[in-house]
Design a protein around this motif. Structure first.
Motif, PDB file in Angstrom:
ATOM      1  N   GLY A   1      63.258  80.181  65.037  1.00 52.32           N
ATOM      2  CA  GLY A   1      64.026  79.780  63.862  1.00 52.32           C
ATOM      3  C   GLY A   1      65.531  79.759  64.008  1.00 52.32           C
ATOM      4  N   VAL A   2      66.066  80.038  65.198  1.00 47.12           N
ATOM      5  CA  VAL A   2      67.529  80.074  65.355  1.00 47.12           C
ATOM      6  C   VAL A   2      68.016  79.085  66.411  1.00 47.12           C
ATOM      7  N   THR A   3      67.173  78.103  66.749  1.00 48.63           N
ATOM      8  CA  THR A   3      67.536  77.142  67.796  1.00 48.63           C
ATOM      9  C   THR A   3      68.801  76.379  67.442  1.00 48.63           C
ATOM     10  N   LEU A   4      68.898  75.907  66.193  1.00 48.97           N
ATOM     11  CA  LEU A   4      70.069  75.136  65.767  1.00 48.97           C
ATOM     12  C   LEU A   4      71.333  75.982  65.819  1.00 48.97           C
ATOM     13  N   SER A   5      71.246  77.219  65.350  1.00 45.44           N
ATOM     14  CA  SER A   5      72.410  78.115  65.343  1.00 45.44           C
ATOM     15  C   SER A   5      72.898  78.403  66.758  1.00 45.44           C
ATOM     16  N   LEU A   6      71.964  78.647  67.684  1.00 49.22           N
ATOM     17  CA  LEU A   6      72.337  78.895  69.073  1.00 49.22           C
ATOM     18  C   LEU A   6      72.928  77.640  69.716  1.00 49.22           C
ATOM     19  N   SER A   7      72.395  76.474  69.367  1.00 52.81           N
ATOM     20  CA  SER A   7      72.918  75.217  69.900  1.00 52.81           C
ATOM     21  C   SER A   7      74.339  74.966  69.415  1.00 52.81           C
ATOM     22  N   LEU A   8      74.594  75.259  68.135  1.00 48.85           N
ATOM     23  CA  LEU A   8      75.947  75.104  67.581  1.00 48.85           C
ATOM     24  C   LEU A   8      76.927  76.049  68.267  1.00 48.85           C
ATOM     25  N   ALA A   9      76.481  77.299  68.497  1.00 49.68           N
ATOM     26  CA  ALA A   9      77.332  78.270  69.201  1.00 49.68           C
ATOM     27  C   ALA A   9      77.679  77.764  70.591  1.00 49.68           C
ATOM     28  N   ALA A  10      76.684  77.174  71.260  1.00 53.67           N
ATOM     29  CA  ALA A  10      76.902  76.631  72.607  1.00 53.67           C
ATOM     30  C   ALA A  10      77.873  75.462  72.575  1.00 53.67           C
ATOM     31  N   LEU A  11      77.717  74.557  71.619  1.00 56.48           N
ATOM     32  CA  LEU A  11      78.577  73.377  71.532  1.00 56.48           C
ATOM     33  C   LEU A  11      80.022  73.754  71.227  1.00 56.48           C
ATOM     34  N   VAL A  12      80.229  74.710  70.329  1.00 62.60           N
ATOM     35  CA  VAL A  12      81.583  75.180  70.017  1.00 62.60           C
ATOM     36  C   VAL A  12      82.226  75.793  71.260  1.00 62.60           C
ATOM     37  N   THR A  13      81.451  76.582  71.972  1.00 62.18           N
ATOM     38  CA  THR A  13      81.958  77.220  73.196  1.00 62.18           C
ATOM     39  C   THR A  13      82.298  76.180  74.257  1.00 62.18           C
ATOM     40  N   LEU A  14      81.403  75.217  74.458  1.00 69.15           N
ATOM     41  CA  LEU A  14      81.644  74.155  75.433  1.00 69.15           C
ATOM     42  C   LEU A  14      82.870  73.323  75.067  1.00 69.15           C
ATOM     43  N   LEU A  15      83.062  73.097  73.765  1.00 63.76           N
ATOM     44  CA  LEU A  15      84.218  72.321  73.299  1.00 63.76           C
ATOM     45  C   LEU A  15      85.525  73.024  73.658  1.00 63.76           C
ATOM     46  N   PHE A  16      85.602  74.319  73.362  1.00 60.96           N
ATOM     47  CA  PHE A  16      86.809  75.091  73.677  1.00 60.96           C
ATOM     48  C   PHE A  16      87.063  75.108  75.185  1.00 60.96           C
ATOM     49  N   GLY A  17      86.012  75.346  75.950  1.00 60.92           N
ATOM     50  CA  GLY A  17      86.163  75.375  77.400  1.00 60.92           C
ATOM     51  C   GLY A  17      86.579  74.032  77.961  1.00 60.92           C
ATOM     52  N   GLY A  18      85.977  72.959  77.436  1.00 60.33           N
ATOM     53  CA  GLY A  18      86.312  71.618  77.899  1.00 60.33           C
ATOM     54  C   GLY A  18      87.750  71.240  77.601  1.00 60.33           C
TER      55      GLY A  18
ATOM     56  N   MET B   1      74.454  79.676  76.885  1.00 59.11           N
ATOM     57  CA  MET B   1      74.036  79.671  75.475  1.00 59.11           C
ATOM     58  C   MET B   1      73.013  78.567  75.218  1.00 59.11           C
ATOM     59  N   LEU B   2      73.204  77.402  75.873  1.00 62.95           N
ATOM     60  CA  LEU B   2      72.230  76.313  75.747  1.00 62.95           C
ATOM     61  C   LEU B   2      70.872  76.737  76.304  1.00 62.95           C
ATOM     62  N   LEU B   3      70.887  77.517  77.374  1.00 66.13           N
ATOM     63  CA  LEU B   3      69.642  78.039  77.944  1.00 66.13           C
ATOM     64  C   LEU B   3      68.942  78.958  76.929  1.00 66.13           C
ATOM     65  N   SER B   4      69.728  79.767  76.217  1.00 65.61           N
ATOM     66  CA  SER B   4      69.168  80.641  75.176  1.00 65.61           C
ATOM     67  C   SER B   4      68.588  79.819  74.035  1.00 65.61           C
ATOM     68  N   ALA B   5      69.253  78.701  73.702  1.00 65.51           N
ATOM     69  CA  ALA B   5      68.739  77.818  72.651  1.00 65.51           C
ATOM     70  C   ALA B   5      67.397  77.218  73.065  1.00 65.51           C
ATOM     71  N   LEU B   6      67.263  76.908  74.364  1.00 62.85           N
ATOM     72  CA  LEU B   6      65.992  76.387  74.873  1.00 62.85           C
ATOM     73  C   LEU B   6      64.888  77.427  74.741  1.00 62.85           C
ATOM     74  N   VAL B   7      65.191  78.685  75.058  1.00 64.28           N
ATOM     75  CA  VAL B   7      64.216  79.777  74.893  1.00 64.28           C
ATOM     76  C   VAL B   7      63.831  79.912  73.425  1.00 64.28           C
ATOM     77  N   SER B   8      64.830  79.794  72.547  1.00 67.44           N
ATOM     78  CA  SER B   8      64.582  79.858  71.107  1.00 67.44           C
ATOM     79  C   SER B   8      63.639  78.749  70.671  1.00 67.44           C
ATOM     80  N   LEU B   9      63.837  77.550  71.228  1.00 66.71           N
ATOM     81  CA  LEU B   9      62.972  76.412  70.894  1.00 66.71           C
ATOM     82  C   LEU B   9      61.543  76.659  71.358  1.00 66.71           C
ATOM     83  N   ILE B  10      61.398  77.196  72.568  1.00 67.99           N
ATOM     84  CA  ILE B  10      60.065  77.471  73.125  1.00 67.99           C
ATOM     85  C   ILE B  10      59.308  78.479  72.269  1.00 67.99           C
ATOM     86  N   TYR B  11      60.007  79.533  71.835  1.00 68.70           N
ATOM     87  CA  TYR B  11      59.354  80.596  71.061  1.00 68.70           C
ATOM     88  C   TYR B  11      59.363  80.332  69.560  1.00 68.70           C
ATOM     89  N   GLU B  12      59.992  79.224  69.148  1.00 65.45           N
ATOM     90  CA  GLU B  12      60.040  78.822  67.731  1.00 65.45           C
ATOM     91  C   GLU B  12      60.451  79.989  66.832  1.00 65.45           C
TER      92      GLU B  12
END
Length: 497
Positions: A36-53, A23-34
């Protein structure tokens, strides 16, 4: 013996962490292409990483031995938990606000089915489209490792055949350690993806379209970045021929690709499953191409520039493309085959039950199972004439144990029962006969396009909510070889013994 819950949750936590990283990789792609959903994808990644951790942290002190029951649970629940956590990028970005629709899209991705509920794919942000394609690619990688490292250990029917060619007790094994075998096949998988991306870019696709279609091809998934799927490039036949080549490779046994790279080409040529896989594609393409050329209106079933290199080439290309996309369960579309005469509609419906090779990323019954069933069927004629004769089924010159033959027969019966029950449930939801059987066959075989109201040029958006959940269940059991999931519904599985 009691279940070792700690090791189960530890593995599930690891899978969730794996998901969050992508998901973080997808957020990076979102940032490159600008987009508008980079923050949302980053939050999704962080929530997922938190649960997994958290899951891994609380289960770090666990008994490292895993028995068969725990293996089944990790495989079945692993795919389900990946799909559940995989909905977050869709929901957080509001690309698919409905949880039911988001779960359907995600399960379709991880199971490499390619069925979609999106009506307008081209308005979806690039970061989300990349995540959508990544779910395919992750699912394809997972299936390779599943086939190599887990299913043979669990004794899943039919996969023992593949195990004999890879990490099992055979002289033909790739490497004595399963983990090293999986790494080698992942490297092939990654290399094929990179090669197709480069070729598609050189053929005229944008880099973004090229990498997304490469991931969808090698995983035999079929998600596209265009509403018209691969038909968007009907005016560029070379693009479709590149995808045809990699669909063929993705539907063949990845172990054979390894042997080919090692210079053991004779091993590939002599493999009975590969020979039958190739013959099926050749014969079915000829049949479809002849009928399309003489009977069907190619231009009416395609979108934009259907005949670039002549009517004969167009008929051959679309026939080959559609035969491969259904047999390998990729699900890309270059033309609407439901407009190619009633015979070809039934013809392609039948191909949904074929599947690619064992040890590939394709779904379906698999060619090796059909091969064993056919061989055993012919031997039954001989056994009826010579009841005292010992006539074993042979595969690649080796005798197959009766247990494997019985297991394959059981798998086939269970597969057909699942198809019938699947169609009955769809019919109970008020779906017409043609659409119901198409939905059931396509979902169970991880094909993608179905028939009737859910054919190649339509999507699954109109399916009722219950129907989408039922589709998701069929996708899951079809992807995980039936037994892996269905055994969890038996009472004796959960008894401590």
């Amino acid at each position: 013996m009691k279940l070792n819950y700690k090791i189960i949750f530890h593995f599930l936590g690891l899978l969730i962490l794996f998901n969050g990283g992508f998901m973080l990789l997808s957020a990076l792609v979102s940032l490159i292409y600008e987009d508008g959903v980079t923050l949302s994808l980053s939050l999704a990644a962080l929530v997922t990483l938190l649960f997994g951790g958290v899951a891994m942290l609380f289960t770090r002190k666990h008994n490292k031995e895993m028995n068969k029951r725990e293996g089944y649970i990790v495989v079945a629940f692993g795919w389900a938990i990946m799909a559940l956590s995989g909905t977050l990028p869709y929901i957080f970005t509001q690309s698919i606000p409905s949880f039911t629709n988001a779960f359907f899209e995600t399960m379709s991705g991880y199971t490499t089915t390619g069925a979609s509920i999106l009506n307008d794919i081209e308005i979806i942000p690039e970061g989300v489209l990349f995540w959508r394609s990544l779910t395919h690619w992750i699912g394809g990688m997972g299936i390779i490792v599943l086939a190599i490292a887990i299913l043979p250990l669990l004794g899943i029917g039919g996969m023992q055949m593949f195990a004999a060619e890879a990490p099992g007790p055979s002289a033909d094994k790739l490497h004595p350690r399963i983990t090293d075998t999986a790494k080698r096949l992942w490297l092939i998988y990654f290399s094929y993806t990179a090669a197709e991306t480069l070729l598609l870019k050189l053929a005229g696709m944008s880099f973004f379209d090229a990498i997304n279609h490469a991931m969808a091809t090698l995983s035999t998934g079929g998600f596209s970045t265009k509403n018209a799927s691969v038909a968007h490039w009907n005016g560029q036949p070379i693009i479709q021929y590149i995808i045809i080549l990699f669909m063929f490779l993705a539907g063949s046994n990845f172990v054979l690709s390894y042997f080919a790279f090692k210079g053991k080409v004779q091993k590939v040529i002599r493999d009975e499953e590969f020979k039958l896989y190739f013959k099926f594609i050749a014969v079915f393409t000829i049949i479809a191409a002849v009928i399309v050329y003489f009977k069907a209106d190619v231009s009416a079933s395609t979108i934009a520039h259907p005949m670039v290199w002549g009517e004969g080439e167009s008929a051959f290309r679309h026939a080959l493309f559609q035969v491969l996309t259904v047999i390998t369960t990729t699900g890309f579309i270059s033309a609407d085959y439901t407009m190619w005469t009633p015979f070809l509609v039934v013809f392609f419906f039948g191909l949904m039950f074929l599947g690619g090779s064992a040890g590939s990323t394709s779904g379906g019954v698999k060619v090796v199972r059909h091969l064993i069933l056919i061989k055993n069927g012919f031997l039954e004629f001989k056994r009826s004439l010579h009841p005292n004769a010992i006539l074993p089924v042979r595969y690649n010159t080796k005798s197959i144990s009766g247990d494997i033959v019985f297991n394959i027969q059981a798998f086939f019966i269970l597969y057909m029962l699942s198809f019938i029950i699947g169609a009955l449930v769809f019919s109970m939801l008020g779906i017409d006969f043609q659409s119901a059987i198409g939905l059931s066959a396509s979902s169970l075989g991880n094909v993608g396009p179905a028939l009737g109201d859910f054919g190649p040029v339509n999507n699954y958006a109109a399916l009722p909510g219950i129907g989408k959940w039922w589709c998701s269940f069929l996708m899951l059991i079809g992807r995980l070889e039936l037994f892996t999931v269905l055994v969890l519904f038996t009472p004796f599985f959960w008894r401590n013994r």
